[in-house]
Scaffold this motif. Structure first.
Motif, PDB file in Angstrom:
ATOM      1  N   GLU A  19      12.575  -4.722  -1.651  1.00 16.21           N
ATOM      2  CA  GLU A  19      13.043  -3.604  -2.459  1.00 16.21           C
ATOM      3  C   GLU A  19      12.760  -2.252  -1.827  1.00 16.21           C
ATOM      4  O   GLU A  19      13.324  -1.239  -2.250  1.00 16.21           O
ATOM      5  N   LEU A  20      11.871  -2.249  -0.840  1.00 19.62           N
ATOM      6  CA  LEU A  20      11.435  -0.983  -0.252  1.00 19.62           C
ATOM      7  C   LEU A  20      11.654  -0.983   1.258  1.00 19.62           C
ATOM      8  O   LEU A  20      11.760  -2.044   1.885  1.00 19.62           O
ATOM      9  N   PHE A  21      11.669   0.232   1.797  1.00 23.70           N
ATOM     10  CA  PHE A  21      11.782   0.406   3.240  1.00 23.70           C
ATOM     11  C   PHE A  21      10.605   1.253   3.682  1.00 23.70           C
ATOM     12  O   PHE A  21      10.419   2.380   3.219  1.00 23.70           O
ATOM     13  N   CYS A  22       9.763   0.697   4.563  1.00 22.00           N
ATOM     14  CA  CYS A  22       8.636   1.451   5.113  1.00 22.00           C
ATOM     15  C   CYS A  22       9.169   2.302   6.257  1.00 22.00           C
ATOM     16  O   CYS A  22       9.622   1.778   7.270  1.00 22.00           O
ATOM     17  N   ILE A  29      10.301  -4.170   3.033  1.00 23.92           N
ATOM     18  CA  ILE A  29       9.138  -4.854   2.464  1.00 23.92           C
ATOM     19  C   ILE A  29       9.343  -5.091   0.980  1.00 23.92           C
ATOM     20  O   ILE A  29      10.189  -4.469   0.337  1.00 23.92           O
ATOM     21  N   CYS A  30       8.517  -6.008   0.449  1.00 32.46           N
ATOM     22  CA  CYS A  30       8.521  -6.239  -0.999  1.00 32.46           C
ATOM     23  C   CYS A  30       7.398  -5.406  -1.618  1.00 32.46           C
ATOM     24  O   CYS A  30       6.522  -4.914  -0.906  1.00 32.46           O
ATOM     25  N   PRO A  31       7.387  -5.241  -2.920  1.00 34.22           N
ATOM     26  CA  PRO A  31       6.333  -4.428  -3.553  1.00 34.22           C
ATOM     27  C   PRO A  31       4.921  -4.947  -3.288  1.00 34.22           C
ATOM     28  O   PRO A  31       3.977  -4.158  -3.224  1.00 34.22           O
ATOM     29  N   LEU A  32       4.751  -6.245  -3.078  1.00 34.44           N
ATOM     30  CA  LEU A  32       3.414  -6.802  -2.832  1.00 34.44           C
ATOM     31  C   LEU A  32       2.897  -6.476  -1.429  1.00 34.44           C
ATOM     32  O   LEU A  32       1.710  -6.607  -1.156  1.00 34.44           O
ATOM     33  N   CYS A  33       3.783  -6.056  -0.553  1.00 35.84           N
ATOM     34  CA  CYS A  33       3.392  -5.689   0.815  1.00 35.84           C
ATOM     35  C   CYS A  33       2.894  -4.249   0.912  1.00 35.84           C
ATOM     36  O   CYS A  33       2.343  -3.863   1.945  1.00 35.84           O
ATOM     37  N   VAL A  34       3.069  -3.456  -0.125  1.00 38.34           N
ATOM     38  CA  VAL A  34       2.716  -2.032  -0.083  1.00 38.34           C
ATOM     39  C   VAL A  34       1.267  -1.806   0.343  1.00 38.34           C
ATOM     40  O   VAL A  34       0.997  -0.931   1.170  1.00 38.34           O
ATOM     41  N   PRO A  35       0.289  -2.563  -0.152  1.00 35.75           N
ATOM     42  CA  PRO A  35      -1.099  -2.315   0.284  1.00 35.75           C
ATOM     43  C   PRO A  35      -1.298  -2.450   1.801  1.00 35.75           C
ATOM     44  O   PRO A  35      -2.139  -1.765   2.374  1.00 35.75           O
ATOM     45  N   LYS A  36      -0.534  -3.316   2.443  1.00 32.63           N
ATOM     46  CA  LYS A  36      -0.660  -3.481   3.892  1.00 32.63           C
ATOM     47  C   LYS A  36      -0.091  -2.268   4.642  1.00 32.63           C
ATOM     48  O   LYS A  36      -0.298  -2.126   5.839  1.00 32.63           O
ATOM     49  N   HIS A  37       0.653  -1.449   3.937  1.00 32.72           N
ATOM     50  CA  HIS A  37       1.281  -0.261   4.529  1.00 32.72           C
ATOM     51  C   HIS A  37       0.703   1.004   3.887  1.00 32.72           C
ATOM     52  O   HIS A  37       1.428   1.973   3.674  1.00 32.72           O
ATOM     53  N   SER A  38      -0.587   0.974   3.596  1.00 36.42           N
ATOM     54  CA  SER A  38      -1.201   2.125   2.936  1.00 36.42           C
ATOM     55  C   SER A  38      -1.049   3.360   3.810  1.00 36.42           C
ATOM     56  O   SER A  38      -1.065   3.283   5.026  1.00 36.42           O
ATOM     57  N   SER A  39      -0.863   4.461   3.188  1.00 35.75           N
ATOM     58  CA  SER A  39      -0.637   5.786   3.784  1.00 35.75           C
ATOM     59  C   SER A  39       0.710   5.895   4.486  1.00 35.75           C
ATOM     60  O   SER A  39       0.967   6.864   5.169  1.00 35.75           O
TER      61      SER A  39
END
Length: 124
Positions: A19-22, A29-39
């Motif tokens: 749902e997201l693009f880093c 990425i999916c919403p559960l991957c957000v912590p791995k991409h902090s900041s």
């Protein structure tokens, strides 16, 4: 997190919809991957599509201008090449005519000298 070039739209690790693009990693990425991409900064997929579509339009426009300039340069070069061929042909024709005249002149001169020689021999 990302699909690594795969065409499905699910996270390999979490099996969730992407749902997201880093923006930092340029990865979906999916919403559960957000912590791995902090900041990192994120966009929703539709927003990322708009951003990259605009980047592609800009790049395409720049390339189209370059192609236009290159086509113009190619036409100019082709015209110059044709002009050089024409000039070379004209020079070739000039050289042929000049040597033809020179051959005629030398032949006539040869005939006159031979005739003068014959006249002197007869006079002896």
């Amino acid at each position: 997190c990302a699909t690594n070039g795969r065409t499905d739209q699910h996270c390999r690790e979490h099996r969730r919809t992407l749902e997201l693009f880093c923006q930092d990693d340029e990865a979906f990425i999916c919403p559960l991957c957000v912590p791995k991409h902090s900041s990192h900064s994120f966009l929703f997929l539709h927003e990322a599509a708009i951003v990259y579509k605009n980047k592609l339009k800009t790049a395409l426009s720049s390339l189209e201008l370059k192609v236009g300039h290159l086509k113009d340069q190619q036409k100019t070069n082709e015209k110059e090449l044709l002009d050089m061929h024409d000039e070379a042909y004209s020079l070739e024709q000039y050289i042929i005519q000049a040597f033809t005249k020179l051959h005629l002149f030398l032949h006539d001169w040869e005939q006159k000298l031979v005739q003068q020689l014959k006249n002197k021999v007869v006079a002896l």
